[in-house]
Design a protein around this motif. Structure first.
Motif, PDB file in Angstrom:
ATOM      1  N   GLN A  79       0.861  -1.179   0.000  1.00 24.64           N
ATOM      2  CA  GLN A  79       0.000   0.000   0.000  1.00 24.64           C
ATOM      3  C   GLN A  79       0.901   1.234   0.000  1.00 24.64           C
ATOM      4  O   GLN A  79       2.117   1.115  -0.042  1.00 24.64           O
ATOM      5  N   VAL A  83      -0.208   4.235   4.789  1.00 27.06           N
ATOM      6  CA  VAL A  83      -1.165   3.212   5.204  1.00 27.06           C
ATOM      7  C   VAL A  83      -0.435   1.962   5.698  1.00 27.06           C
ATOM      8  O   VAL A  83      -0.811   1.378   6.712  1.00 27.06           O
ATOM      9  N   ASP A  84       0.642   1.568   5.004  1.00 22.26           N
ATOM     10  CA  ASP A  84       1.458   0.451   5.493  1.00 22.26           C
ATOM     11  C   ASP A  84       1.988   0.749   6.896  1.00 22.26           C
ATOM     12  O   ASP A  84       1.965  -0.106   7.781  1.00 22.26           O
ATOM     13  N   ASP A  87      -0.770   0.568   9.498  1.00 17.58           N
ATOM     14  CA  ASP A  87      -1.070  -0.832   9.810  1.00 17.58           C
ATOM     15  C   ASP A  87      -0.014  -1.432  10.728  1.00 17.58           C
ATOM     16  O   ASP A  87      -0.335  -2.155  11.681  1.00 17.58           O
ATOM     17  N   ALA A  90      -0.432  -0.016  14.206  1.00 14.92           N
ATOM     18  CA  ALA A  90      -1.594  -0.614  14.856  1.00 14.92           C
ATOM     19  C   ALA A  90      -1.283  -2.031  15.347  1.00 14.92           C
ATOM     20  O   ALA A  90      -1.670  -2.399  16.468  1.00 14.92           O
ATOM     21  N   ARG A  91      -0.592  -2.822  14.540  1.00 17.16           N
ATOM     22  CA  ARG A  91      -0.212  -4.176  14.985  1.00 17.16           C
ATOM     23  C   ARG A  91       0.697  -4.107  16.200  1.00 17.16           C
ATOM     24  O   ARG A  91       0.520  -4.840  17.176  1.00 17.16           O
ATOM     25  N   GLU A 104      -6.541   3.100  17.219  1.00 17.31           N
ATOM     26  CA  GLU A 104      -7.167   3.822  16.108  1.00 17.31           C
ATOM     27  C   GLU A 104      -6.592   5.239  15.965  1.00 17.31           C
ATOM     28  O   GLU A 104      -6.365   5.709  14.844  1.00 17.31           O
ATOM     29  N   TRP A 107      -3.304   4.841  14.305  1.00 19.13           N
ATOM     30  CA  TRP A 107      -3.511   4.479  12.899  1.00 19.13           C
ATOM     31  C   TRP A 107      -3.881   5.737  12.104  1.00 19.13           C
ATOM     32  O   TRP A 107      -3.321   5.996  11.037  1.00 19.13           O
ATOM     33  N   ALA A 111      -1.933   7.073   8.816  1.00 18.07           N
ATOM     34  CA  ALA A 111      -2.616   6.947   7.525  1.00 18.07           C
ATOM     35  C   ALA A 111      -3.107   8.285   6.994  1.00 18.07           C
ATOM     36  O   ALA A 111      -3.037   8.549   5.799  1.00 18.07           O
TER      37      ALA A 111
END
Length: 121
Positions: A79, A83-84, A87, A90-91, A104, A107, A111
């Motif tokens: 991505q 965005v990558d 993600d 978030a992980r 969130e 994130w 993002a």
């Protein structure tokens, strides 16, 4: 951490320090330094508007220090980098056991910092 960040004011919670170590490990030093400056600038701007560091200071720090992890080899996916990176952040935060609201927020910081048009209406 015995480096130039020892003298700077930022959250020293276990979560904040884990995020700082993670970002420092995966990011190029120039990107990491940019992220730290982003936090310091954001905190300063908030203070100028009368927002004192408190409960949300850690969330601000996490969003700032992790907002460019998509520029790292670990964050390089299929991505856009923002965005990558969102993600990956978030992980990472989920694995630390943080709640959905904090994950969130981080994130969103990654993002949406370049592509606000992907935000839900």
């Amino acid at each position: 951490m015995n480096d130039l960040y020892d003298g700077l004011v930022f959250p020293r919670t276990q979560t904040a320090l884990a995020a700082l170590r993670f970002a420092k490990r995966v990011e190029h030093p120039a990107v990491f330094n940019h992220n730290m400056r982003t936090y310091l600038y954001g905190r300063f701007a908030g203070e100028q508007d009368g927002v004192l560091p408190g409960r949300d200071d850690e969330a601000l720090f996490l969003g700032c220090v992790l907002h460019d992890v998509g520029l790292s080899a670990e964050g390089d996916g299929d991505q856009t980098f923002n965005v990558d990176g969102a993600d990956l952040a978030a992980r990472f935060l989920t694995e630390l056991g943080l709640g959905d609201d904090t994950v969130e927020t981080a994130w969103d910081a990654g993002a949406l910092h370049l592509c606000f048009e992907i935000a839900p209406p």
